[in-house]
Design an enzyme around this catalytic site. Structure first.
Site, mmCIF file in Angstrom:
data_model
loop_
_atom_site.group_PDB
_atom_site.id
_atom_site.type_symbol
_atom_site.label_atom_id
_atom_site.label_comp_id
_atom_site.label_asym_id
_atom_site.label_seq_id
_atom_site.Cartn_x
_atom_site.Cartn_y
_atom_site.Cartn_z
ATOM 1 N N HIS A 153 30.673 -77.461 -5.130
ATOM 2 C CA HIS A 153 29.840 -76.880 -6.185
ATOM 3 C C HIS A 153 29.797 -77.707 -7.484
ATOM 4 C CE1 HIS A 153 29.968 -73.164 -3.760
ATOM 5 N NE2 HIS A 153 31.277 -73.245 -3.775
HETATM 6 O O1 RIB Z 1 31.071 -69.980 -6.896
HETATM 7 C C1 RIB Z 1 31.563 -71.292 -7.031
HETATM 8 C C2 RIB Z 1 32.173 -71.497 -8.378
HETATM 9 O O2 RIB Z 1 33.281 -70.615 -8.518
HETATM 10 C C3 RIB Z 1 32.757 -72.916 -8.569
HETATM 11 O O3 RIB Z 1 32.668 -73.280 -9.931
HETATM 12 C C4 RIB Z 1 34.202 -72.749 -8.182
HETATM 13 O O4 RIB Z 1 35.056 -73.680 -8.848
HETATM 14 C C5 RIB Z 1 34.482 -71.367 -8.698
HETATM 15 O O5 RIB Z 1 34.780 -71.474 -10.092
#
Ligand code: RIB
Ligand code: CA
Length: 311
Positions: A241
């Site tokens: 992500h």
């Molecule tokens: O949903 C994904 C996000 O949530 C990313 O930033 C991961 O690090 C968590 O913080």
């Protein structure tokens, strides 16, 4: 001309890779890293942020602790995904560099007041509590932020922490609403795009093939991170992500999206934290965010691998 950024983060293996990508990229000047509670409590996210800076041999980067709780709700964490430490996978030494004694929100406000107008980009990678707190405390900074490029939200991809909501937004939906209504130019990296950036075996092997200590740690971070998501999604690899935010700053052409209206649910128990993107522009609600829907995943991993190899 380097681009000045502040990374707001809740490390988290994917946050760690995003921080390393930023520190490996001379196009970016990281003015500071502000930790927020999210994946794990604040005491761990601020510690993890310092561990990653030292891994990259950058103890000069100021790290600040921010908000330990969401604006109005009890903290929800994600140890089931990231492990108890938030950085499970590699065996990293505890940090020796100091934590700054300024609060992260003060750092964000003071930096935006001191730096030239529109010269700083905020890069939130976790719940938006610190960013919203700064905007509430010093509303005039909204006119001084060049843009906010954040990881958060979901629309076609639906939720990962509830059927409707993505984790970062779900943890602090009121903070997300303040940011989305701030009038600051926003680029959102939702699950819609991050779920196309999977840590496949071939891509992790490419990290291992670099044969340098930091790249080995990146392989271990992504390797740990994927075990949860592969089981959950049955996919070949986990969505990486947060590095999408930094990659967007370096090579925006890797990403495609639309400037649309995005609002967030802050009351319904069923859909709390859901980001509603008017992708087909069926309302007359004002567009307030560039909502990214796709990326060139191979190009993203080429960039990430090439940069990590520099550390
Ligand atoms: O949903 C994904 C996000 O949530 C990313 O930033 C991961 O690090 C968590 O913080
Ligand atoms: Ca994160």
């Amino acid at each position: 001309m380097t681009q000045k950024i502040i990374i707001d983060t809740d490390p988290g293996q994917d946050d760690a890779v995003a921080i390393l990508l930023a520190l490996a990229s001379p196009e970016l000047e990281v003015l500071g890293i502000t930790a927020v509670a999210g994946n794990v409590p604040l005491a761990l996210t601020e510690r993890n942020a310092r561990m990653i800076c030292e891994l990259a041999k950058r103890p000069d980067i100021p790290v600040f602790a921010g908000c330990a709780e969401p604006l109005k709700r009890k903290l929800v964490t994600a140890e089931n995904v990231h492990g108890k430490s938030g950085l499970d996978g590699p065996d990293l030494p505890l940090p020796t560099m100091p934590l700054q004694d300024h609060h992260a929100v003060d750092f964000i406000i003071e930096t935006l007041r001191q730096e030239p107008v529109n010269s700083v980009i905020l890069c939130p990678l976790g719940p938006l509590t610190n960013i919203a707190s700064a905007l509430m405390r010093a509303p005039e900074i909204a006119g001084r932020i060049q843009q906010i490029v954040l990881m958060g939200g979901a629309y076609f991809e639906v939720g990962n922490i509830t059927p409707a909501a993505e984790f970062n937004i779900y943890v602090d939906p009121e903070a997300a609403e303040i940011v989305l209504k701030s009038g600051v130019p926003i680029v959102m990296m939702p699950l819609d795009v991050t779920h196309q950036a999977l840590t496949t075996r071939r891509r992790i092997d490419a990290f291992c093939a670099i044969g340098r200590p930091v790249a080995d740690v990146v392989a271990e971070l992504t390797g740990f991170f994927e075990r949860h998501d592969m089981q959950k999604y049955g996919s070949e690899g986990a969505p990486l992500h947060d590095p999408c935010v930094i990659a967007f700053l370096l090579q925006p052409e890797l990403f495609q999206g639309r400037h649309v209206n995005v609002e967030v649910e802050t009351t319904s128990a069923l859909t709390l934290g859901m980001t509603v993107a008017d992708w087909w522009r069926v309302t007359d609600r004002k567009a307030n965010a560039t909502f990214i829907g796709s990326l060139d995943a191979d190009g993203f991993y080429r960039l990430l691998t090439e940069r990590i190899a520099r550390l």
